[in-house]
Design a protein around this motif. Structure first.
Motif, PDB file in Angstrom:
ATOM      1  N   VAL A  96       0.834  -1.201   0.000  1.00 34.98           N
ATOM      2  CA  VAL A  96       0.000   0.000   0.000  1.00 34.98           C
ATOM      3  C   VAL A  96       0.869   1.251   0.000  1.00 34.98           C
ATOM      4  N   VAL A  97       0.502   2.187  -0.850  1.00 30.86           N
ATOM      5  CA  VAL A  97       1.028   3.554  -0.803  1.00 30.86           C
ATOM      6  C   VAL A  97      -0.138   4.477  -0.472  1.00 30.86           C
ATOM      7  N   LEU A  98      -0.007   5.232   0.595  1.00 30.64           N
ATOM      8  CA  LEU A  98      -1.025   6.210   0.977  1.00 30.64           C
ATOM      9  C   LEU A  98      -0.753   7.529   0.256  1.00 30.64           C
ATOM     10  N   VAL A  99      -1.813   8.190  -0.173  1.00 29.69           N
ATOM     11  CA  VAL A  99      -1.681   9.483  -0.840  1.00 29.69           C
ATOM     12  C   VAL A  99      -2.762  10.421  -0.324  1.00 29.69           C
ATOM     13  N   GLU A 100      -2.496  11.698  -0.440  1.00 23.56           N
ATOM     14  CA  GLU A 100      -3.531  12.685  -0.167  1.00 23.56           C
ATOM     15  C   GLU A 100      -4.623  12.569  -1.228  1.00 23.56           C
ATOM     16  N   ASP A 101      -5.823  12.949  -0.859  1.00 23.04           N
ATOM     17  CA  ASP A 101      -6.933  12.944  -1.802  1.00 23.04           C
ATOM     18  C   ASP A 101      -7.502  14.358  -1.870  1.00 23.04           C
ATOM     19  N   PRO A 102      -7.125  15.078  -2.969  1.00 20.86           N
ATOM     20  CA  PRO A 102      -6.517  14.644  -4.229  1.00 20.86           C
ATOM     21  C   PRO A 102      -4.996  14.701  -4.183  1.00 20.86           C
ATOM     22  N   THR A 103      -4.377  14.153  -5.249  1.00 18.86           N
ATOM     23  CA  THR A 103      -2.925  14.171  -5.335  1.00 18.86           C
ATOM     24  C   THR A 103      -2.468  14.254  -6.786  1.00 18.86           C
ATOM     25  N   TYR A 104      -1.170  14.351  -6.961  1.00 18.58           N
ATOM     26  CA  TYR A 104      -0.547  14.532  -8.276  1.00 18.58           C
ATOM     27  C   TYR A 104      -0.780  13.321  -9.166  1.00 18.58           C
ATOM     28  N   VAL A 105      -1.322  13.554 -10.354  1.00 15.81           N
ATOM     29  CA  VAL A 105      -1.667  12.459 -11.262  1.00 15.81           C
ATOM     30  C   VAL A 105      -0.435  11.688 -11.716  1.00 15.81           C
ATOM     31  N   MET A 152      -8.241  15.100   2.835  1.00 19.40           N
ATOM     32  CA  MET A 152      -7.705  16.394   3.239  1.00 19.40           C
ATOM     33  C   MET A 152      -8.857  17.332   3.586  1.00 19.40           C
ATOM     34  N   ASP A 153      -8.540  18.370   4.365  1.00 20.12           N
ATOM     35  CA  ASP A 153      -9.458  19.484   4.522  1.00 20.12           C
ATOM     36  C   ASP A 153      -8.689  20.761   4.194  1.00 20.12           C
ATOM     37  N   ALA A 154      -9.200  21.896   4.564  1.00 15.36           N
ATOM     38  CA  ALA A 154      -8.563  23.157   4.211  1.00 15.36           C
ATOM     39  C   ALA A 154      -7.185  23.326   4.843  1.00 15.36           C
ATOM     40  N   ASP A 155      -6.871  22.538   5.856  1.00  9.87           N
ATOM     41  CA  ASP A 155      -5.567  22.607   6.524  1.00  9.87           C
ATOM     42  C   ASP A 155      -4.637  21.474   6.105  1.00  9.87           C
ATOM     43  N   GLY A 156      -5.011  20.738   5.054  1.00  9.71           N
ATOM     44  CA  GLY A 156      -4.154  19.665   4.555  1.00  9.71           C
ATOM     45  C   GLY A 156      -4.592  18.294   5.021  1.00  9.71           C
ATOM     46  N   LEU A 157      -3.675  17.368   4.973  1.00  4.47           N
ATOM     47  CA  LEU A 157      -3.944  15.992   5.384  1.00  4.47           C
ATOM     48  C   LEU A 157      -4.446  15.972   6.828  1.00  4.47           C
ATOM     49  N   VAL A 158      -5.526  15.231   7.062  1.00  2.31           N
ATOM     50  CA  VAL A 158      -6.152  15.207   8.389  1.00  2.31           C
ATOM     51  C   VAL A 158      -5.528  14.080   9.213  1.00  2.31           C
ATOM     52  N   PRO A 159      -4.826  14.384  10.309  1.00  7.94           N
ATOM     53  CA  PRO A 159      -4.142  13.335  11.079  1.00  7.94           C
ATOM     54  C   PRO A 159      -5.073  12.215  11.540  1.00  7.94           C
ATOM     55  N   GLU A 160      -6.269  12.558  11.996  1.00  7.89           N
ATOM     56  CA  GLU A 160      -7.201  11.537  12.465  1.00  7.89           C
ATOM     57  C   GLU A 160      -7.631  10.610  11.328  1.00  7.89           C
ATOM     58  N   GLU A 161      -7.790  11.185  10.152  1.00  8.11           N
ATOM     59  CA  GLU A 161      -8.137  10.374   8.975  1.00  8.11           C
ATOM     60  C   GLU A 161      -6.983   9.444   8.614  1.00  8.11           C
ATOM     61  N   LEU A 162      -5.762   9.934   8.722  1.00 11.91           N
ATOM     62  CA  LEU A 162      -4.587   9.110   8.443  1.00 11.91           C
ATOM     63  C   LEU A 162      -4.513   7.943   9.414  1.00 11.91           C
ATOM     64  N   GLU A 163      -4.710   8.215  10.700  1.00  7.50           N
ATOM     65  CA  GLU A 163      -4.675   7.141  11.702  1.00  7.50           C
ATOM     66  C   GLU A 163      -5.766   6.109  11.435  1.00  7.50           C
ATOM     67  N   ALA A 164      -6.942   6.579  11.095  1.00  6.45           N
ATOM     68  CA  ALA A 164      -8.054   5.657  10.859  1.00  6.45           C
ATOM     69  C   ALA A 164      -7.803   4.790   9.632  1.00  6.45           C
ATOM     70  N   ARG A 165      -7.250   5.397   8.576  1.00  5.70           N
ATOM     71  CA  ARG A 165      -6.974   4.638   7.358  1.00  5.70           C
ATOM     72  C   ARG A 165      -5.890   3.595   7.597  1.00  5.70           C
ATOM     73  N   ILE A 166      -4.853   3.970   8.340  1.00  5.77           N
ATOM     74  CA  ILE A 166      -3.793   3.008   8.660  1.00  5.77           C
ATOM     75  C   ILE A 166      -4.350   1.840   9.467  1.00  5.77           C
ATOM     76  N   ALA A 167      -5.152   2.151  10.469  1.00  5.99           N
ATOM     77  CA  ALA A 167      -5.736   1.084  11.309  1.00  5.99           C
ATOM     78  C   ALA A 167      -6.595   0.143  10.472  1.00  5.99           C
ATOM     79  N   GLU A 168      -7.377   0.690   9.589  1.00 12.52           N
ATOM     80  CA  GLU A 168      -8.255  -0.116   8.729  1.00 12.52           C
ATOM     81  C   GLU A 168      -7.436  -1.041   7.837  1.00 12.52           C
ATOM     82  N   LEU A 169      -6.387  -0.510   7.230  1.00 15.15           N
ATOM     83  CA  LEU A 169      -5.568  -1.305   6.311  1.00 15.15           C
ATOM     84  C   LEU A 169      -4.760  -2.360   7.056  1.00 15.15           C
TER      85      LEU A 169
END
Length: 435
Positions: free
Chosen positions: A145-154, A172-189
């Motif tokens: 798995v490679v994690l990327v921001e959504d959206p990201t460079y094509v 992401m939100d207006a402040d960039g990558l959301v740390p809580e979202e990153l933690e949740a995605r890692i845990a899920e994967l």
């Protein structure tokens, strides 16, 4: 883009299918690797091919403005390189890049906040996308798995998918990558038994959104990845192009063992020289460098010497300050035009630097078909679906302000606005009917 890909001549779905069938029927089809089937034409390249048509205003390509580049100084630098170092410049070189250029790169990174970087940890690459390719090759097995921001460079998406990895987006939100979202995605994967190797991030003026990861979140993102033994691949081609001239310290600044940092001369000098670099943690350097050397043998010595000569003989800091002012003016022109012409239902980002504005239309509007309407209206953009690994339509689109004048930007937005308004009105009517 799928069937109906835009090139110099637009292909119908039937034509595209016929070409694919002809290719599949060839006796060499069986020789393709499984990896080759993941190699795709870039959606940005598709639109770039059509955006050069006379009369079109292109808000599609993220090309730097070269109008302020002193060509006489570049020419003189090239002349001196050939006259004084011709036998070296035209010969094979060091696979890592010249020591002089690697020292210059460390000086440039120092301006961004990376203090004390050693030239011995730098690999000069053929553009920064080459560094992404090397990282995927060195660290990723098929299925990783490679994690990327959504959206990201094509371009990064195309690179990773070619290596048969599973690319997973993180919100992401207006402040960039959301740390809580990153933690949740890692845990899920991890719960699903997946091996996560890399987080690819463009923390400053993300392509395509223009969003910057806030200073408050930066170390938290690194800490989360460190806790899960995930390597960060930091792509920072726009970091020096913050409009106020005060770039945020890169993730690499305080985390030399956890971040591979990618930089580029494409945005701060010229994309034509095709030079970028990777600052690699020392314990990872040898295999990274050997993988780079196995592909290109050595980056162009001629181009390296010309870039070094130019930067050493010219006030590049002053040049970048002038470039930032140009980009700030063009960004303001785009934001003002959007506010004047676009419907109230549209939203967009307000970047502090870089090249792009990210427009969001009401959910349910697919911006890909709107591209065809926009071309008829005389303007080009990139549909949002190009910038995510997720399947399905997108209600977003990328507008680039970097390579066109304020007058062209205003005209391009004026041409695009009726297309967007009509789409919003159709969507509103459809919703009313459904209700």
């Amino acid at each position: 883009m799928t069937a109906g890909t835009l090139t110099g001549t637009e292909l119908t779905a039937e034509t595209q299918t016929a070409l694919e069938r002809a290719e599949a029927s060839h006796r060499h089809e069986s020789l393709f690797s499984a990896r080759a089937h993941n190699i795709k034409q870039s959606a940005v390249r598709d639109v770039f091919d059509i955006s050069i048509r006379p009369g079109l205003v292109s808000l599609a390509g993220g090309a730097p403005s070269l109008s302020g580049l002193p060509l006489d100084t570049v020419a003189e630098a090239a002349r001196r390189v050939i006259a004084e170092h011709g036998m070296t410049a035209l010969q094979y070189g060091n696979g890592k890049g010249t020591e002089e250029l690697r020292r210059l790169i460390c000086e440039i990174m120092g301006e961004e906040g990376i203090a004390g970087a050693s030239p011995e940890d730098v690999v000069v690459t053929t553009g920064s996308q080459s560094a992404q390719d090397i990282a995927a090759k060195v660290f990723c097995n098929p299925g990783d798995v490679v994690l990327v921001e959504d959206p990201t460079y094509v371009g990064a998406l195309n690179t990773f998918e070619a290596y048969q990895v599973q690319v997973e987006p993180v919100r992401m939100d207006a402040d960039g990558l959301v740390p809580e979202e990153l933690e949740a995605r890692i845990a899920e994967l991890e719960a699903a038994g997946k091996t996560i190797k890399i987080l690819y991030t463009i923390p400053s003026f993300n392509n395509p959104s223009g969003i910057t990861l806030t200073a408050e979140r930066r170390q938290r993102i690194v800490d989360i990845c460190r806790e899960h033994n995930i390597l960060l691949l930091e792509d920072n081609p726009y970091g020096m192009l913050r409009f106020d001239g005060k770039p945020l310290p890169p993730l690499r600044a305080d985390n030399p063992d956890d971040v591979i940092y990618c930089g580029s001369f494409s945005k701060i000098f010229s994309p034509g020289v095709r030079l970028g670099w990777a600052l690699v943690p020392r314990h990872l350097y040898r295999r990274f460098y050997l993988a780079a050397e196995a592909v290109v043998l050595c980056p162009s010595t001629l181009n390296q010497l010309i870039v070094t000569e130019f930067f050493r003989s010219f006030d590049w800091r002053g040049y970048l300050a002038a470039a930032r002012a140009v980009y700030a003016e063009r960004c303001s022109a785009m934001l003002e035009a959007l506010a004047e012409h676009f419907p109230a239902e549209a939203e967009w980002t307000t970047p502090d630097g870089g090249f792009f504005v990210w427009v969001t239309l009401p959910e349910g509007i697919d911006t890909y078909p709107l591209l065809h309407e926009a071309i008829d209206a005389g303007v080009v953009f990139i549909p949002g679906a190009a910038f995510t690994p997720a399947d399905g339509p997108s209600s977003r689109l990328r507008l680039a302000f970097s390579g066109v004048s304020p007058e062209q930007i205003r005209e391009g937005v004026r041409r695009l606005a009726p297309v967007v308004r009509a789409a919003v009105e159709r969507h509103r009517a459809k919703a009313a009917t459904a209700g």
